[in-house]
Design an enzyme around this catalytic site. Structure first.
Site, short mmCIF file in Angstrom:
data_model
loop_
_atom_site.label_atom_id
_atom_site.label_comp_id
_atom_site.label_asym_id
_atom_site.label_seq_id
_atom_site.Cartn_x
_atom_site.Cartn_y
_atom_site.Cartn_z
N ASP A 94 2.57 -0.26 -1.98
CA ASP A 94 1.73 -0.11 -0.77
C ASP A 94 2.59 -0.12 0.49
OD1 ASP A 94 -1.07 -2.19 -1.88
OD2 ASP A 94 -0.65 -0.06 -2.16
N GLU A 119 -3.83 0.44 6.41
CA GLU A 119 -4.37 -0.72 5.70
C GLU A 119 -3.43 -1.93 5.73
OE1 GLU A 119 -5.40 -0.11 1.58
OE2 GLU A 119 -6.20 -2.13 1.40
N ASP A 182 -4.35 5.23 4.24
CA ASP A 182 -4.44 4.29 3.13
C ASP A 182 -3.22 4.59 2.25
OD1 ASP A 182 -5.07 2.64 1.03
OD2 ASP A 182 -7.20 3.11 1.11
N ILE A 184 -1.94 3.31 -0.48
CA ILE A 184 -2.39 3.50 -1.87
C ILE A 184 -3.87 3.16 -1.88
CG2 ILE A 184 -2.35 2.71 -4.27
CD1 ILE A 184 0.53 2.20 -4.12
N ASP A 185 -4.70 4.17 -2.06
CA ASP A 185 -6.12 3.92 -2.21
C ASP A 185 -6.40 3.88 -3.71
OD1 ASP A 185 -8.85 3.66 -1.42
OD2 ASP A 185 -9.14 5.75 -2.00
N THR A 187 -5.99 0.72 -5.54
CA THR A 187 -4.94 -0.18 -6.05
C THR A 187 -5.20 -0.58 -7.51
OG1 THR A 187 -4.81 -1.04 -3.83
CG2 THR A 187 -3.75 -2.35 -5.53
N ASP A 335 -10.51 4.36 3.92
CA ASP A 335 -11.01 4.61 2.57
C ASP A 335 -11.83 5.90 2.49
OD1 ASP A 335 -10.00 2.54 0.94
OD2 ASP A 335 -11.40 1.11 1.82
N1 LIG Z 1 -16.19 -5.33 -2.66
C1 LIG Z 1 -15.88 -4.11 -2.36
N2 LIG Z 1 -16.85 -3.19 -2.18
C2 LIG Z 1 -16.55 -1.92 -1.87
N3 LIG Z 1 -15.27 -1.46 -1.73
C3 LIG Z 1 -14.29 -2.32 -1.89
C4 LIG Z 1 -14.52 -3.69 -2.22
N4 LIG Z 1 -13.33 -4.31 -2.33
C5 LIG Z 1 -12.38 -3.37 -2.06
N5 LIG Z 1 -12.97 -2.19 -1.80
C6 LIG Z 1 -12.35 -0.94 -1.41
O1 LIG Z 1 -12.47 0.00 -2.47
C7 LIG Z 1 -11.32 0.81 -2.40
C8 LIG Z 1 -11.12 1.52 -3.72
O2 LIG Z 1 -12.23 2.33 -3.91
P1 LIG Z 1 -12.62 2.86 -5.35
O3 LIG Z 1 -13.51 1.86 -5.97
O4 LIG Z 1 -13.34 4.14 -5.02
O5 LIG Z 1 -11.36 3.06 -6.10
C9 LIG Z 1 -10.23 -0.16 -2.09
O6 LIG Z 1 -9.16 0.51 -1.50
P2 LIG Z 1 -7.65 0.01 -1.81
O7 LIG Z 1 -7.42 0.23 -3.25
O8 LIG Z 1 -6.89 0.89 -0.90
O9 LIG Z 1 -7.58 -1.43 -1.40
C10 LIG Z 1 -10.89 -1.13 -1.12
O10 LIG Z 1 -10.69 -0.80 0.24
MG LIG Z 2 -8.44 2.10 -0.05
MG LIG Z 3 -4.99 0.79 -0.13
MG LIG Z 4 -6.13 -2.60 -0.61
#
Ligand SMILES: Nc1ncnc2c1ncn2[C@@H]1O[C@H](COP(=O)(O)O)[C@@H](OP(=O)(O)O)[C@H]1O
Ligand SMILES: [Mg+2]
Ligand SMILES: [Mg+2]
Ligand SMILES: [Mg+2]
Length: 400
Positions: A94, A119, A182, A184-185, A187, A335
């Site tokens: 990240d 982020e 972002d 790494i979206d 993670t 996001d």
């Molecule tokens: N409780 C929650 N409800 C909704 N989204 C959340 C969450 N906790 C984390 N996320 C977000 O969901 C993103 C990932 O989305 P997805 O579920 O579509 O893969 C995460 O991005 P990061 O991985 O950049 O932190 C984070 O920002």
């Molecule tokens: Mg994200």
């Molecule tokens: Mg991220």
């Molecule tokens: Mg994150």
């Protein structure tokens, strides 16, 4: 924290894989007009309205960051580090990705400062116990830059890397230009060896004007349909969109030409399939299930991580994306900003559960009603009805 031995020597696997498809954005080739600051650039109508150069910079930055992430993910899988509770290698990726994107934007569009809403921040990395991690990140960033070969610079110091990460502290807002990143979206998908994306967008006066999604694990061939050419499956995809100019997809690493994509034209919900988060903690799977049922969708949900969902939708894979976070969660702009323009420029619609378009001008949070829904223009009216009915039902049953 993971030991230094899990950090891959980037140069060896990458030495012959330079980003040859971006020669047009080398610093030397840049017309002087386009190297001035954003305010000056806005005075030149043609440059300001097209954002062509900024898009090329965004593609370069996201691709370079993807190189670093891919190398780390490969090592994660090989060394089984992802099964440990210590998630530091992801943190390394990240931070490294954010530092690289910030570095490329600064190199290509500097020397004036730019605004980046991202982020990660360097707070934890500045702690004494993180020094080894910081050194590893710095080494990875320097290896990636030197293997790419575009920038002939002396290696960045740990302070340079911290400063590059901290460029991302901007608050965004309705005025001026802000990059939104972002690094790494997805993670959790990254840790599992599944989908993730490097997502970079540019906001101008509160509006998303361009976006790129580097999706290293999303094959060029549609999911479930292996391509005839195995190299196509290995590269991953780079989606890019510019306001008014449509959405393109191309191989993430390689010399393929960008191809225009369009969202699905499916009109009958019975023929539609829908995406949602892999992680049940990120979206209410039960609620999406009842929406799909009301709408008449028969296919099971396709659950994948990250904004790769927006990328897949933009090329007509699946027809709907449903995202309903648990109560109290506030969505962040990084996001969705890049994913949103990638889908809308491909002909789709992105809205909240009340049918309002997403507003990226309010700072780092999206102020949305209940959830995010994405589909094509034909399906949206029926989808909105189904969403609102299902939400009403779930609210009244939770009151009982
Ligand atoms: N409780 C929650 N409800 C909704 N989204 C959340 C969450 N906790 C984390 N996320 C977000 O969901 C993103 C990932 O989305 P997805 O579920 O579509 O893969 C995460 O991005 P990061 O991985 O950049 O932190 C984070 O920002
Ligand atoms: Mg994200
Ligand atoms: Mg991220
Ligand atoms: Mg994150």
């Amino acid at each position: 924290m993971a030991s230094a031995s899990v950090v891959p020597p980037l140069c060896r696997p990458l030495s012959n894989l330079k980003l040859q498809f971006f020669p047009s954005i080398s610093r030397r080739a840049t017309p002087p007009l386009l190297r001035t600051n954003f305010r000056t650039r806005r005075s030149s109508l043609s440059a300001a309205m097209s954002f062509e150069r900024e898009l090329a910079v965004a593609k370069k930055a996201a691709s370079l960051a993807a190189r670093l992430c891919q190398a780390i993910q490969k090592t994660l899988l090989q060394s089984d580090v992802q099964s440990k509770s210590d998630k530091s290698p992801v943190t390394v990726a990240d931070y490294g990705s954010q530092a690289l994107v910030s570095f490329v934007i600064g190199k290509e569009l500097g020397p004036e400062p730019f605004s980046l809403v991202a982020e990660e921040d360097s707070g934890d990395l500045r702690k004494e116990e993180s020094l080894e991690t910081l050194k590893r990140i710095t080494e990875l960033v320097n290896d990636t830059i030197s293997c790419d070969g575009t920038y002939n610079i002396s290696p960045l110091s740990t302070e340079d890397v911290l400063a590059a990460i901290d460029n991302g502290k901007s608050a965004g807002g309705p005025h001026g230009q802000h990059w939104v990143l972002d690094p790494i979206d997805g993670t959790k998908g990254f840790l599992r060896g599944d989908q993730y994306a490097i997502a970079l967008a540019l906001l101008s006066e509160g509006q998303v004007v361009l976006g790129v999604l580097a999706c290293p694990n999303l094959p060029m061939a549609p999911m479930g349909k292996p391509s005839q050419t195995s190299s196509l499956d290995q590269s991953g995809c780079l989606f890019s969109a510019r306001l008014g100019a449509g959405t393109d997809v191309q191989l993430l690493h390689g010399s393929s030409s960008p191809m225009k994509v369009n969202v699905s034209s499916v009109e009958d919900p019975a023929e539609a399939s829908f995406f949602e988060s892999f992680e049940a903690a990120h979206s209410l799977h039960g609620l999406s299930g009842s929406i799909a049922k009301k709408l008449g969708v028969t296919a099971p949900p396709v659950r994948i991580d990250s904004q790769a969902k927006y990328g897949a939708l933009s090329r007509g894979e699946g027809a709907i994306y449903l995202r309903f976070p648990h109560k109290g969660y506030r969505e962040k702009i990084w996001d969705h900003a890049a994913g949103c323009i990638v889908v809308t420029e491909a002909g789709g619609i992105v809205s909240d559960a009340a049918g309002r378009p997403l507003d990226f001008s309010k700072g780092k949070y999206l102020d949305i009603d209940t959830g995010i829904i994405v589909t094509n223009k034909s399906l949206m009216p029926a989808l909105l009805n189904a969403v609102q009915e299902a939400i009403k039902e779930s609210e009244s049953s939770s009151c009982l």
